[in-house]
Design a protein around this motif. Structure first.
Motif, PDB file in Angstrom:
ATOM      1  N   GLY A 217       0.840  -1.192   0.000  1.00  0.00           N
ATOM      2  CA  GLY A 217       0.000   0.000   0.000  1.00  0.00           C
ATOM      3  C   GLY A 217       0.875   1.242   0.000  1.00  0.00           C
ATOM      4  O   GLY A 217       2.107   1.157  -0.033  1.00  0.00           O
ATOM      5  N   PRO A 218       0.253   2.432   0.013  1.00  0.00           N
ATOM      6  CA  PRO A 218       1.025   3.682  -0.048  1.00  0.00           C
ATOM      7  C   PRO A 218       2.127   3.737   1.008  1.00  0.00           C
ATOM      8  O   PRO A 218       1.930   3.305   2.151  1.00  0.00           O
ATOM      9  CB  PRO A 218      -0.037   4.753   0.192  1.00  0.00           C
ATOM     10  N   MET A 219       3.295   4.266   0.595  1.00  0.00           N
ATOM     11  CA  MET A 219       4.455   4.316   1.483  1.00  0.00           C
ATOM     12  C   MET A 219       5.143   5.673   1.379  1.00  0.00           C
ATOM     13  O   MET A 219       5.212   6.260   0.299  1.00  0.00           O
ATOM     14  CB  MET A 219       5.454   3.212   1.114  1.00  0.00           C
ATOM     15  N   SER A 220       5.680   6.148   2.491  1.00  0.00           N
ATOM     16  CA  SER A 220       6.448   7.392   2.533  1.00  0.00           C
ATOM     17  C   SER A 220       7.904   7.111   2.153  1.00  0.00           C
ATOM     18  O   SER A 220       8.323   5.945   2.114  1.00  0.00           O
ATOM     19  CB  SER A 220       6.403   7.993   3.939  1.00  0.00           C
TER      20      SER A 220
ATOM     21  N   LEU B 283       9.899   3.625   2.651  1.00  0.00           N
ATOM     22  CA  LEU B 283      10.616   3.002   1.544  1.00  0.00           C
ATOM     23  C   LEU B 283      12.093   2.827   1.882  1.00  0.00           C
ATOM     24  O   LEU B 283      12.687   1.794   1.591  1.00  0.00           O
ATOM     25  CB  LEU B 283      10.453   3.836   0.264  1.00  0.00           C
ATOM     26  N   SER B 284      12.675   3.841   2.516  1.00  0.00           N
ATOM     27  CA  SER B 284      14.082   3.778   2.912  1.00  0.00           C
ATOM     28  C   SER B 284      14.332   2.607   3.857  1.00  0.00           C
ATOM     29  O   SER B 284      15.281   1.841   3.679  1.00  0.00           O
ATOM     30  CB  SER B 284      14.483   5.098   3.579  1.00  0.00           C
ATOM     31  N   GLU B 285      13.459   2.455   4.824  1.00  0.00           N
ATOM     32  CA  GLU B 285      13.581   1.343   5.770  1.00  0.00           C
ATOM     33  C   GLU B 285      13.371   0.002   5.070  1.00  0.00           C
ATOM     34  O   GLU B 285      14.114  -0.956   5.285  1.00  0.00           O
ATOM     35  CB  GLU B 285      12.563   1.504   6.899  1.00  0.00           C
ATOM     36  N   ALA B 286      12.378  -0.067   4.194  1.00  0.00           N
ATOM     37  CA  ALA B 286      12.049  -1.318   3.505  1.00  0.00           C
ATOM     38  C   ALA B 286      13.167  -1.773   2.580  1.00  0.00           C
ATOM     39  O   ALA B 286      13.474  -2.957   2.500  1.00  0.00           O
ATOM     40  CB  ALA B 286      10.751  -1.154   2.707  1.00  0.00           C
TER      41      ALA B 286
ATOM     42  N   ALA C   2      17.543   8.043   1.805  1.00  0.00           N
ATOM     43  CA  ALA C   2      16.410   8.814   1.291  1.00  0.00           C
ATOM     44  C   ALA C   2      16.731   9.494  -0.034  1.00  0.00           C
ATOM     45  O   ALA C   2      15.855   9.603  -0.898  1.00  0.00           O
ATOM     46  CB  ALA C   2      15.971   9.844   2.327  1.00  0.00           C
ATOM     47  N   SER C   3      17.983   9.927  -0.239  1.00  0.00           N
ATOM     48  CA  SER C   3      18.313  10.612  -1.495  1.00  0.00           C
ATOM     49  C   SER C   3      18.190   9.669  -2.694  1.00  0.00           C
ATOM     50  O   SER C   3      17.709  10.068  -3.757  1.00  0.00           O
ATOM     51  CB  SER C   3      19.708  11.241  -1.438  1.00  0.00           C
ATOM     52  N   THR C   4      18.595   8.426  -2.525  1.00  0.00           N
ATOM     53  CA  THR C   4      18.446   7.433  -3.597  1.00  0.00           C
ATOM     54  C   THR C   4      16.970   7.215  -3.899  1.00  0.00           C
ATOM     55  O   THR C   4      16.554   7.190  -5.059  1.00  0.00           O
ATOM     56  CB  THR C   4      19.115   6.099  -3.198  1.00  0.00           C
ATOM     57  N   LEU C   5      16.168   7.052  -2.850  1.00  0.00           N
ATOM     58  CA  LEU C   5      14.739   6.837  -3.053  1.00  0.00           C
ATOM     59  C   LEU C   5      14.050   8.076  -3.599  1.00  0.00           C
ATOM     60  O   LEU C   5      13.106   7.958  -4.387  1.00  0.00           O
ATOM     61  CB  LEU C   5      14.094   6.365  -1.765  1.00  0.00           C
ATOM     62  N   ASN C   6      14.518   9.263  -3.225  1.00  0.00           N
ATOM     63  CA  ASN C   6      13.960  10.481  -3.809  1.00  0.00           C
ATOM     64  C   ASN C   6      14.178  10.498  -5.316  1.00  0.00           C
ATOM     65  O   ASN C   6      13.279  10.862  -6.077  1.00  0.00           O
ATOM     66  CB  ASN C   6      14.561  11.735  -3.168  1.00  0.00           C
ATOM     67  N   ARG C   7      15.358  10.086  -5.767  1.00  0.00           N
ATOM     68  CA  ARG C   7      15.633  10.025  -7.214  1.00  0.00           C
ATOM     69  C   ARG C   7      14.742   8.987  -7.891  1.00  0.00           C
ATOM     70  O   ARG C   7      14.173   9.238  -8.953  1.00  0.00           O
ATOM     71  CB  ARG C   7      17.108   9.716  -7.483  1.00  0.00           C
TER      72      ARG C   7
ATOM     73  N   PRO D 264      -3.087   8.349   4.059  1.00  0.00           N
ATOM     74  CA  PRO D 264      -4.470   7.927   4.283  1.00  0.00           C
ATOM     75  C   PRO D 264      -4.813   7.737   5.764  1.00  0.00           C
ATOM     76  O   PRO D 264      -5.976   7.791   6.144  1.00  0.00           O
ATOM     77  CB  PRO D 264      -4.580   6.587   3.539  1.00  0.00           C
ATOM     78  N   GLU D 265      -3.780   7.538   6.589  1.00  0.00           N
ATOM     79  CA  GLU D 265      -4.001   7.341   8.028  1.00  0.00           C
ATOM     80  C   GLU D 265      -3.861   8.639   8.810  1.00  0.00           C
ATOM     81  O   GLU D 265      -3.842   8.634  10.039  1.00  0.00           O
ATOM     82  CB  GLU D 265      -3.044   6.272   8.552  1.00  0.00           C
ATOM     83  N   GLY D 266      -3.707   9.769   8.104  1.00  0.00           N
ATOM     84  CA  GLY D 266      -3.656  11.073   8.754  1.00  0.00           C
ATOM     85  C   GLY D 266      -2.284  11.529   9.218  1.00  0.00           C
ATOM     86  O   GLY D 266      -2.179  12.558   9.877  1.00  0.00           O
ATOM     87  N   GLY D 267      -1.235  10.796   8.879  1.00  0.00           N
ATOM     88  CA  GLY D 267       0.110  11.208   9.274  1.00  0.00           C
ATOM     89  C   GLY D 267       0.561  12.442   8.500  1.00  0.00           C
ATOM     90  O   GLY D 267      -0.099  12.893   7.559  1.00  0.00           O
ATOM     91  N   ILE D 268       1.698  12.987   8.907  1.00  0.00           N
ATOM     92  CA  ILE D 268       2.223  14.207   8.294  1.00  0.00           C
ATOM     93  C   ILE D 268       2.871  13.922   6.942  1.00  0.00           C
ATOM     94  O   ILE D 268       2.698  14.674   5.987  1.00  0.00           O
ATOM     95  CB  ILE D 268       3.252  14.875   9.241  1.00  0.00           C
ATOM     96  N   ALA D 269       3.630  12.839   6.867  1.00  0.00           N
ATOM     97  CA  ALA D 269       4.381  12.532   5.642  1.00  0.00           C
ATOM     98  C   ALA D 269       3.430  12.182   4.500  1.00  0.00           C
ATOM     99  O   ALA D 269       2.435  11.489   4.692  1.00  0.00           O
ATOM    100  CB  ALA D 269       5.334  11.367   5.887  1.00  0.00           C
ATOM    101  N   ARG D 270       3.774  12.668   3.317  1.00  0.00           N
ATOM    102  CA  ARG D 270       3.014  12.285   2.126  1.00  0.00           C
ATOM    103  C   ARG D 270       3.504  10.898   1.698  1.00  0.00           C
ATOM    104  O   ARG D 270       4.617  10.509   1.988  1.00  0.00           O
ATOM    105  CB  ARG D 270       3.209  13.328   1.032  1.00  0.00           C
ATOM    106  N   LYS D 271       2.651  10.184   1.027  1.00  0.00           N
ATOM    107  CA  LYS D 271       2.988   8.816   0.623  1.00  0.00           C
ATOM    108  C   LYS D 271       2.895   8.680  -0.881  1.00  0.00           C
ATOM    109  O   LYS D 271       2.262   9.483  -1.560  1.00  0.00           O
ATOM    110  CB  LYS D 271       2.065   7.815   1.313  1.00  0.00           C
TER     111      LYS D 271
END
Length: 160
Positions: A43-46, A50-53, A58-63, A80-87
């Motif tokens: 499902g949707p991931m921040s 993704l970095s943890e998974a 984060a810079s590699t995943l941002n690219r 979708p769960e109301g957290g701050i980070a976009r997914k």
């Protein structure tokens, strides 16, 4: 007694060079294929998730996610769960491309295993799953799998 793990090493090296299943016109980049596959199952991931998974910074995943967004494969959404980070969520185009890619790979695997019995294919898949699961356990990064073996796989004609 010397364990025969050197045979696994050599065969794994050979397997990694066989790009026959992935060299097609319009094939997804390997990183996009893996990214879309993970988001589809989980499902949707921040970026943080993704970095943890993936065990990547984060810079590699941002690219990677930026390239996937430019290609229209994923989109950013509010949590979708109301957290701050976009997914990141797979778009309809991303779903279609992932299904196409998977169908092509399965067709290639059907050609490769055309002379194998279903029992041999099931046994080989079980050994691969066990091998991957043990790597994931040691790395501390389990990969979610569909509830049933083919839950998220597109249907394809069997070879033969």
């Amino acid at each position: 007694m010397v364990r025969p793990t050197h045979e696994i090493e050599y065969e794994q090296m050979l397997l990694s060079r066989h790009e026959v299943l992935r060299h097609r016109a319009g094939a997804l980049e390997r990183s996009a294929y893996i990214l879309l596959s993970r988001i589809r199952v989980q499902g949707p991931m921040s970026i943080g998730e993704l970095s943890e998974a993936f065990g990547l910074d984060a810079s590699t995943l941002n690219r990677q996610t930026a390239a996937a967004m430019r290609a229209g494969l994923v989109e950013r959404i509010p949590d979708p769960e109301g957290g701050i980070a976009r997914k990141f969520r797979i778009t309809e185009k991303g779903e279609h491309r992932l299904d196409e890619e998977r169908r092509g790979i399965i067709e290639g695997l059907n050609m490769i295993t055309a002379d194998w019995s279903d029992d041999d294919i099931v046994a080989f898949a079980a050994y691969l799953r066990r091998f991957n699961s043990d790597i994931e356990r040691l790395a501390g990064r389990p990969w979610p799998r569909p509830a049933a073996p083919d839950t998220d796989l597109p249907k394809t004609k069997q070879a033969g």
